[in-house]
Motif scaffolding. Structure first.
Motif, PDB file in Angstrom:
ATOM      1  N   GLU A  11      22.663  24.240 -38.704  1.00  0.00           N
ATOM      2  CA  GLU A  11      21.523  23.380 -38.422  1.00  0.00           C
ATOM      3  C   GLU A  11      21.659  22.822 -37.012  1.00  0.00           C
ATOM      4  O   GLU A  11      22.763  22.623 -36.514  1.00  0.00           O
ATOM      5  CB  GLU A  11      21.447  22.237 -39.428  1.00  0.00           C
ATOM      6  CG  GLU A  11      21.054  22.671 -40.829  1.00  0.00           C
ATOM      7  CD  GLU A  11      20.883  21.482 -41.761  1.00  0.00           C
ATOM      8  OE1 GLU A  11      21.420  20.402 -41.436  1.00  0.00           O
ATOM      9  OE2 GLU A  11      20.222  21.641 -42.788  1.00  0.00           O
ATOM     10  N   LEU A  13      19.569  19.845 -34.389  1.00  0.00           N
ATOM     11  CA  LEU A  13      18.498  18.866 -34.333  1.00  0.00           C
ATOM     12  C   LEU A  13      17.450  19.307 -33.320  1.00  0.00           C
ATOM     13  O   LEU A  13      17.778  19.905 -32.293  1.00  0.00           O
ATOM     14  CB  LEU A  13      19.061  17.494 -33.965  1.00  0.00           C
ATOM     15  CG  LEU A  13      20.004  16.883 -34.999  1.00  0.00           C
ATOM     16  CD1 LEU A  13      20.464  15.502 -34.549  1.00  0.00           C
ATOM     17  CD2 LEU A  13      19.364  16.819 -36.375  1.00  0.00           C
ATOM     18  N   SER A 125      13.803  19.583 -44.762  1.00  0.00           N
ATOM     19  CA  SER A 125      15.193  19.740 -44.376  1.00  0.00           C
ATOM     20  C   SER A 125      15.633  18.596 -43.472  1.00  0.00           C
ATOM     21  O   SER A 125      14.818  17.781 -43.023  1.00  0.00           O
ATOM     22  CB  SER A 125      15.387  21.070 -43.639  1.00  0.00           C
ATOM     23  OG  SER A 125      14.706  21.026 -42.391  1.00  0.00           O
ATOM     24  N   VAL A 126      16.923  18.557 -43.171  1.00  0.00           N
ATOM     25  CA  VAL A 126      17.455  17.543 -42.258  1.00  0.00           C
ATOM     26  C   VAL A 126      16.776  17.655 -40.899  1.00  0.00           C
ATOM     27  O   VAL A 126      16.440  16.641 -40.270  1.00  0.00           O
ATOM     28  CB  VAL A 126      18.990  17.704 -42.117  1.00  0.00           C
ATOM     29  CG1 VAL A 126      19.520  16.789 -41.026  1.00  0.00           C
ATOM     30  CG2 VAL A 126      19.682  17.409 -43.438  1.00  0.00           C
ATOM     31  N   GLU A 127      16.571  18.877 -40.448  1.00  0.00           N
ATOM     32  CA  GLU A 127      15.931  19.091 -39.140  1.00  0.00           C
ATOM     33  C   GLU A 127      14.507  18.547 -39.117  1.00  0.00           C
ATOM     34  O   GLU A 127      14.085  17.889 -38.160  1.00  0.00           O
ATOM     35  CB  GLU A 127      15.906  20.581 -38.795  1.00  0.00           C
ATOM     36  CG  GLU A 127      17.246  21.161 -38.429  1.00  0.00           C
ATOM     37  CD  GLU A 127      17.126  22.593 -37.955  1.00  0.00           C
ATOM     38  OE1 GLU A 127      16.247  22.869 -37.105  1.00  0.00           O
ATOM     39  OE2 GLU A 127      17.899  23.442 -38.415  1.00  0.00           O
ATOM     40  N   ASP A 130      14.348  14.857 -39.054  1.00  0.00           N
ATOM     41  CA  ASP A 130      14.633  14.349 -37.713  1.00  0.00           C
ATOM     42  C   ASP A 130      13.439  14.561 -36.783  1.00  0.00           C
ATOM     43  O   ASP A 130      13.181  13.733 -35.894  1.00  0.00           O
ATOM     44  CB  ASP A 130      15.874  15.042 -37.140  1.00  0.00           C
ATOM     45  CG  ASP A 130      16.395  14.345 -35.891  1.00  0.00           C
ATOM     46  OD1 ASP A 130      16.959  13.248 -36.022  1.00  0.00           O
ATOM     47  OD2 ASP A 130      16.224  14.890 -34.785  1.00  0.00           O
TER      48      ASP A 130
END
Length: 207
Positions: A11, A13, A125-127, A130
């Protein structure tokens, strides 16, 4: 039963250029949906003198801009990570090619392990989370730039005016030239390709 265990793909950012690009894509889209409205707003109060309320076209009003900007960064959560695509094209709406393949394997009885429960595969997702966070920060910091464009510079593309001129340094603008041209070697749906070209959005696999 077959079993397939996949390590989490690396992953990363999203960078400032990608955030800016998607913010302008979503804001431009929201504005275009109301751009042909013939509604007329009446502003101010009727006075005893009989003075009438001021009338203003909705499509050039502050109200239209405020409504378009409302929760604009929430729309970023509709994006997925398409890891098989390069650069800012990594982010786009719709399920990624990779995720579709994995879901088909599950449907065929193959046990696929991604490190998260199956029911969470379609969650942001985390991305993407963010992306939304950075979008909110950017919009708050540069809100006056958006207003300046809306009231005085709509003859210029929002992406160019907002991102290239005011938000990004010259060295950070590479993603602005990235345009979706369809999956290489894969015949995708014509409707999807045309839709993404209109939005000039970017895609990427959601693993």
């Amino acid at each position: 039963m077959f079993s397939l265990v996949l390590a989490n793909q690396e992953e990363r950012l999203p960078n400032k250029c990608e955030v800016c690009k998607l913010l302008t894509v979503e804001l431009q889209d929201a504005l275009e949906k109301t751009g042909r409205s013939k509604e007329v707003l009446e502003l101010g109060e009727v006075l005893d003198t009989g003075k009438r309320r001021r009338k203003i076209k909705y499509n050039t009003s502050e109200t239209r801009l405020t409504e378009a900007m409302d929760n604009i960064c929430e729309r970023i959560l509709q994006y997925k990570v398409h890891a098989e695509r390069p650069g800012s094209l990594r982010y786009a709406k719709g399920t990624s090619q990779t995720m579709n393949t994995l879901k088909h394997l599950v449907d065929k009885g193959v046990k696929v392990e991604l490190g998260i429960p199956y029911e969470l595969w379609d969650e942001p997702s985390v991305e993407v989370a963010d992306l939304k966070r950075q979008c909110e920060t950017m919009l708050e910091e540069y809100e006056e730039v958006v207003e300046n464009w809306y009231f005085h510079h709509q003859d210029e593309r929002l992406e160019r005016f907002f991102c290239a001129t005011h938000v990004l340094r010259d060295s950070d603008q590479e993603c602005l030239s990235e345009v979706w041209k369809g999956d290489m070697g894969v015949e995708g749906s014509k409707e999807e390709s045309e839709g993404e070209n209109r939005r000039q959005s970017h895609d990427a696999g959601e693993l």
